[in-house]
Design a protein around this motif. Structure first.
Motif, PDB file in Angstrom:
ATOM      1  N   ARG A   1       0.819  -1.219   0.000  1.00 59.84           N
ATOM      2  CA  ARG A   1       0.000   0.000   0.000  1.00 59.84           C
ATOM      3  C   ARG A   1       0.849   1.265   0.000  1.00 59.84           C
ATOM      4  O   ARG A   1       0.308   2.374   0.038  1.00 59.84           O
ATOM      5  CB  ARG A   1      -0.914   0.024   1.229  1.00 59.84           C
ATOM      6  CG  ARG A   1      -2.040  -0.955   1.209  1.00 59.84           C
ATOM      7  CD  ARG A   1      -3.029  -0.694   2.330  1.00 59.84           C
ATOM      8  NE  ARG A   1      -2.426  -0.531   3.637  1.00 59.84           N
ATOM      9  CZ  ARG A   1      -2.212  -1.505   4.512  1.00 59.84           C
ATOM     10  NH1 ARG A   1      -2.543  -2.738   4.208  1.00 59.84           N
ATOM     11  NH2 ARG A   1      -1.676  -1.251   5.701  1.00 59.84           N
ATOM     12  N   CYS A   2       2.151   1.107  -0.026  1.00 64.67           N
ATOM     13  CA  CYS A   2       3.059   2.255   0.016  1.00 64.67           C
ATOM     14  C   CYS A   2       2.536   3.339  -0.937  1.00 64.67           C
ATOM     15  O   CYS A   2       2.186   3.072  -2.082  1.00 64.67           O
ATOM     16  CB  CYS A   2       4.459   1.797  -0.401  1.00 64.67           C
ATOM     17  SG  CYS A   2       5.702   3.065  -0.277  1.00 64.67           S
ATOM     18  N   GLY A   3       2.464   4.552  -0.434  1.00 60.60           N
ATOM     19  CA  GLY A   3       1.855   5.639  -1.187  1.00 60.60           C
ATOM     20  C   GLY A   3       2.542   5.961  -2.495  1.00 60.60           C
ATOM     21  O   GLY A   3       1.892   6.316  -3.476  1.00 60.60           O
ATOM     22  N   ARG A   4       3.862   5.811  -2.518  1.00 61.64           N
ATOM     23  CA  ARG A   4       4.593   6.212  -3.714  1.00 61.64           C
ATOM     24  C   ARG A   4       5.873   5.385  -3.801  1.00 61.64           C
ATOM     25  O   ARG A   4       6.599   5.255  -2.819  1.00 61.64           O
ATOM     26  CB  ARG A   4       4.917   7.695  -3.578  1.00 61.64           C
ATOM     27  CG  ARG A   4       5.576   8.337  -4.703  1.00 61.64           C
ATOM     28  CD  ARG A   4       5.611   9.858  -4.608  1.00 61.64           C
ATOM     29  NE  ARG A   4       5.715  10.433  -3.285  1.00 61.64           N
ATOM     30  CZ  ARG A   4       6.376  11.547  -3.016  1.00 61.64           C
ATOM     31  NH1 ARG A   4       6.982  12.201  -3.967  1.00 61.64           N
ATOM     32  NH2 ARG A   4       6.416  12.032  -1.795  1.00 61.64           N
ATOM     33  N   ILE A   5       6.112   4.814  -4.958  1.00 60.53           N
ATOM     34  CA  ILE A   5       7.343   4.063  -5.205  1.00 60.53           C
ATOM     35  C   ILE A   5       7.993   4.634  -6.454  1.00 60.53           C
ATOM     36  O   ILE A   5       7.371   4.677  -7.514  1.00 60.53           O
ATOM     37  CB  ILE A   5       7.074   2.552  -5.408  1.00 60.53           C
ATOM     38  CG1 ILE A   5       6.328   1.978  -4.206  1.00 60.53           C
ATOM     39  CG2 ILE A   5       8.385   1.804  -5.651  1.00 60.53           C
ATOM     40  CD1 ILE A   5       5.859   0.545  -4.380  1.00 60.53           C
TER      41      ILE A   5
ATOM     42  N   PRO B   1       5.890   6.625   2.352  1.00 52.85           N
ATOM     43  CA  PRO B   1       4.589   6.227   2.875  1.00 52.85           C
ATOM     44  C   PRO B   1       3.472   7.199   2.488  1.00 52.85           C
ATOM     45  O   PRO B   1       2.304   6.834   2.468  1.00 52.85           O
ATOM     46  CB  PRO B   1       4.798   6.210   4.396  1.00 52.85           C
ATOM     47  CG  PRO B   1       5.963   7.097   4.641  1.00 52.85           C
ATOM     48  CD  PRO B   1       6.807   7.048   3.394  1.00 52.85           C
ATOM     49  N   GLU B   2       3.851   8.451   2.159  1.00 52.73           N
ATOM     50  CA  GLU B   2       2.843   9.452   1.807  1.00 52.73           C
ATOM     51  C   GLU B   2       2.258   9.147   0.426  1.00 52.73           C
ATOM     52  O   GLU B   2       2.917   8.600  -0.436  1.00 52.73           O
ATOM     53  CB  GLU B   2       3.447  10.864   1.754  1.00 52.73           C
ATOM     54  CG  GLU B   2       4.120  11.306   3.018  1.00 52.73           C
ATOM     55  CD  GLU B   2       5.601  10.920   3.055  1.00 52.73           C
ATOM     56  OE1 GLU B   2       6.182  10.598   2.006  1.00 52.73           O
ATOM     57  OE2 GLU B   2       6.163  10.920   4.150  1.00 52.73           O
TER      58      GLU B   2
END
Length: 156
Positions: free
Chosen positions: A74-78, A106-107
């Motif tokens: 679910r990491c907000g941004r990769i 995480p954001e």
């Protein structure tokens, strides 16, 4: 065993544990209703059931690991820096070896950057799953090889 199969087994075992707790609570209610309040067997049964109900959950560590894996997905941004063994457009594995480089936040993706980060984040999530599957497959191969080796040593 694939990551999906492991997740299904974990889900089944967690449901069984919850069902066992409900069963224990129902059995305690039945015993309380059948035996008189001062019956010594009632106390023994209830004490044993409470001890079983309070025993540590053998799946607790698996639950914690599964929650962490889900959080990583679910990491907000990769922001992907590259990969091998995973097609960046489709997210499908295209080889036995899987490795990648990435930055994780995480954001959520900031407004105005969706187009820039969405594809990279999808690719990153696919890489995480592919890497987990590759590790599980490698472990299964190693276990099979060890079992076959043990079998040959025992026949000698």
């Amino acid at each position: 065993m694939t990551a999906m199969k492991h997740e299904e087994e974990l889900t089944v075992s967690v449901k069984a544990t919850k069902m066992e707790t409900v069963w224990i609570q129902n059995l305690k209610g039945f015993i309380n209703g059948v035996f008189p309040a001062d019956d010594r067997w009632k106390k023994i049964f209830i004490d044993q059931l409470e001890r079983i109900d309070q025993a540590p959950n053998p799946h607790e560590k698996d639950l914690e690991d599964a929650e962490r894996f889900r959080a990583l997905l679910r990491c907000g941004r990769i922001k992907m820096q590259g990969s091998s063994g995973v097609d960046p457009k489709t997210g499908k594995r295209n080889g036995n070896n899987v490795h990648f480089g990435a930055e994780f936040w995480p954001e959520p993706i900031p407004a105005g950057y969706e187009e820039h980060y969405e594809a990279s984040t999808r690719w990153g999530r696919a890489c995480i799953k592919a890497l987990a599957d590759a590790i599980l497959e490698e472990e299964a191969r190693a276990a099979l090889t060890a079992k076959q080796t043990d079998g040959r040593e025992g026949n000698g």
